[in-house]
Design an enzyme around this catalytic site. Structure first.
Site, PDB file in Angstrom:
ATOM      1  N   LYS A  50      49.489  -3.152 -17.889  1.00  0.00           N
ATOM      2  CA  LYS A  50      48.375  -2.463 -18.555  1.00  0.00           C
ATOM      3  C   LYS A  50      47.426  -1.866 -17.517  1.00  0.00           C
ATOM      4  O   LYS A  50      46.938  -0.745 -17.674  1.00  0.00           O
ATOM      5  CB  LYS A  50      47.646  -3.451 -19.487  1.00  0.00           C
ATOM      6  CG  LYS A  50      48.525  -3.848 -20.675  1.00  0.00           C
ATOM      7  CD  LYS A  50      48.027  -5.063 -21.431  1.00  0.00           C
ATOM      8  CE  LYS A  50      49.079  -5.500 -22.460  1.00  0.00           C
ATOM      9  NZ  LYS A  50      48.726  -6.738 -23.171  1.00  0.00           N
ATOM     10  N   GLN A  94      44.347 -11.576 -23.710  1.00  0.00           N
ATOM     11  CA  GLN A  94      45.801 -11.743 -23.597  1.00  0.00           C
ATOM     12  C   GLN A  94      46.255 -13.066 -24.221  1.00  0.00           C
ATOM     13  O   GLN A  94      45.700 -14.116 -23.957  1.00  0.00           O
ATOM     14  CB  GLN A  94      46.194 -11.693 -22.110  1.00  0.00           C
ATOM     15  CG  GLN A  94      47.682 -11.646 -21.869  1.00  0.00           C
ATOM     16  CD  GLN A  94      48.333 -10.334 -22.305  1.00  0.00           C
ATOM     17  OE1 GLN A  94      47.791  -9.247 -22.091  1.00  0.00           O
ATOM     18  NE2 GLN A  94      49.487 -10.433 -22.953  1.00  0.00           N
ATOM     19  N   ASP A 117      43.595  -4.009 -29.217  1.00  0.00           N
ATOM     20  CA  ASP A 117      44.877  -4.588 -29.652  1.00  0.00           C
ATOM     21  C   ASP A 117      44.992  -4.606 -31.181  1.00  0.00           C
ATOM     22  O   ASP A 117      46.010  -5.020 -31.724  1.00  0.00           O
ATOM     23  CB  ASP A 117      45.012  -6.041 -29.141  1.00  0.00           C
ATOM     24  CG  ASP A 117      45.827  -6.120 -27.862  1.00  0.00           C
ATOM     25  OD1 ASP A 117      46.531  -5.138 -27.552  1.00  0.00           O
ATOM     26  OD2 ASP A 117      45.757  -7.163 -27.183  1.00  0.00           O
TER      27      ASP A 117
END
Ligand code: NAP
Length: 280
Positions: A50, A94, A117
Site C-alpha cells: 500500500k 490493518q 477500507d
C-alpha cells in the site's frame, strides 16, 4: 475439449487504475495513515504494498505502529487523533488484530469519511444500498476486473464461496447490484461442489489452498480467485486448483497477480474519494 482459460491479469488492470488515480490525485493533498498493531508478517507485506502504491500515485503515506500488546484504549486514542488531524485524509487499520482487541468497536470508531477500507458500519450500509462513495476494496476490485475484461455480469449465476465481512458478503451485494443471481456458500453449505457447478461466475474466497477443484467448475465458467495462502517457503497460492481449473474455465485470475493488485488499486481510488468527501 481441453483448452486454456483466458488469464485475467489483475496487474495490468490495476496499473491502469493507478494511472487514472494519479491524475485525479494531482493537486489534492491526500494522506493515508495505516495503523498496524503488532507485527504480523503478512500485514507488514500488505502495508508495504500500500505504501508503494501511494508513492506511485502521489499520495502521502504514514505508518503508525502499536505494540502487539496494545490495549483497546490505546488503539481508540490513536484513531481519535487521526480522525481529528485534518492533514490525514484516509485511515486504515490493518487486520487481523491481536485477540485482546474488539474489532467492531475499532472499526466503528473511524471517521466514516476517512474509512478508506469501507469497514465502518455506516459505509457498509451505504455500499449495501448502492449509495456508497467509498467501496469495499477487494469486492469492488473483483467487480472491476470483470467489467474491465468485458465480462457480462447481468443475468449470470454468481456463486461466492466465503461469507466474510470483508470479501464474500459485500461482494454478494455488489454483484447483486450488477444484476447477477447470487448464491453465497460457506462452511455449512451442503453439496458445495454442486452449488459451484451452477456458477457462471465462481468466486473463491475461503482461504483454503487449491480447494476449488476442476470437478467443481462448470465448463466455460469465469473464476475469480480471491484466496491468498502461504505455502511452505515463500510461495503463495490461491483457493483454486489453478493448473486443472484453467483447462475448464473461460477466464481465470492468477494468484498472485489477480485480485490482490486490484484491492490495492481500489484503496488508492478510495483515498482520493475520501479527500473529496472531506473537501466538498
Ligand atoms: P475468512 O474471514 O476466514 O472467511 C472465510 C470464509 O470461507 C468463511 O465464510 C467460511 O465459512 C468459508 N469457508 C471456510 N472453509 C470452507 C469450506 N471448507 N467450505 C466452504 N466454505 C468455507 O476469510 P476472508 O478474510 O474472507 O479471506 C478469504 C481468503 O481471501 C483468504 O485466503 C485471504 O487471505 C484472502 N484475501 C485476499 C484479499 C486480496 O486482496 N487478494 C483480500 C482479502 C482476503 P464460515 O463463515 O461458515 O466459517
Amino acid at each position: 475439449m481441453n483448452y486454456m482459460a483466458k488469464i485475467i491479469c489483475g496487474k495490468t488492470h490495476a496499473a491502469a487504475i493507478r494511472s487514472e488515480v494519479k491524475t485525479k490525485a494531482a493537486g489534492k493533498n491526500c494522506k493515508l495513515v495505516a495503523v498496524l498493531v503488532g507485527d504480523n508478517p503478512a500485514s507488514v507485506v500488505y502495508i508495504g504494498m500500500k505504501e508503494k502504491a501511494c508513492a506511485e500515485v502521489g499520495l502521502g503515506f504514514e505508518l503508525k505502529k502499536l505494540p502487539e500488546e496494545a490495549t483497546q484504549k490505546e488503539v481508540l486514542e490513536l484513531i481519535d487523533s487521526l480522525n481529528n488531524d485534518t492533514s490525514v485524509t484516509g485511515v486504515l487499520v490493518q487486520q487481523p488484530f491481536p485477540p485482546q482487541l474488539n474489532k467492531d468497536e475499532i472499526l466503528s470508531h473511524l471517521d466514516p469519511r476517512k474509512d478508506v477500507d469501507c469497514l465502518h458500519p455506516y459505509n457498509v450500509g451505504l455500499a449495501a444500498t448502492g449509495q456508497g462513495r467509498l467501496l469495499p476494496c477487494t469486492p469492488a476490485g473483483c467487480v472491476e476486473l470483470l467489467k474491465r475484461e468485458g465480462i457480462e455480469i447481468s443475468g449470470k449465476n454468481a456463486v461466492i464461496v466465503g461469507r466474510s465481512d470483508i470479501v464474500g458478503k459485500p461482494l454478494s451485494l455488489l454483484l447483486l447490484a450488477e444484476n447477477a443471481t447470487v448464491t453465497i456458500c460457506h462452511s455449512r453449505t451442503k453439496n458445495l461442489a454442486e452449488e459451484c457447478r451452477r456458477a457462471d461466475i465462481l468466486v473463491a474466497a475461503l482461504g483454503r489452498p487449491k480447494f476449488i477443484t476442476a470437478d467443481m467448475v462448470k465448463p466455460d465458467a469465469v473464476i475469480i480467485d480471491v484466496g491468498v495462502n502461504r505455502l511452505e517457503g515463500k510461495k503463495i497460492c490461491g483457493d483454486v486448483d489453478y493448473e486443472n481449473c484453467e483447462k475448464i474455465a473461460s477466464y481465470i485470475t492468477p494468484v498472485p497477480g489477480g485480485v490482490g493488485p486490484m484491492t490495492v488499486a481500489t484503496l488508492m481510488e478510495n483515498c482520493v474519494k475520501a479527500w473529496e468527501l472531506q473537501n466538498g
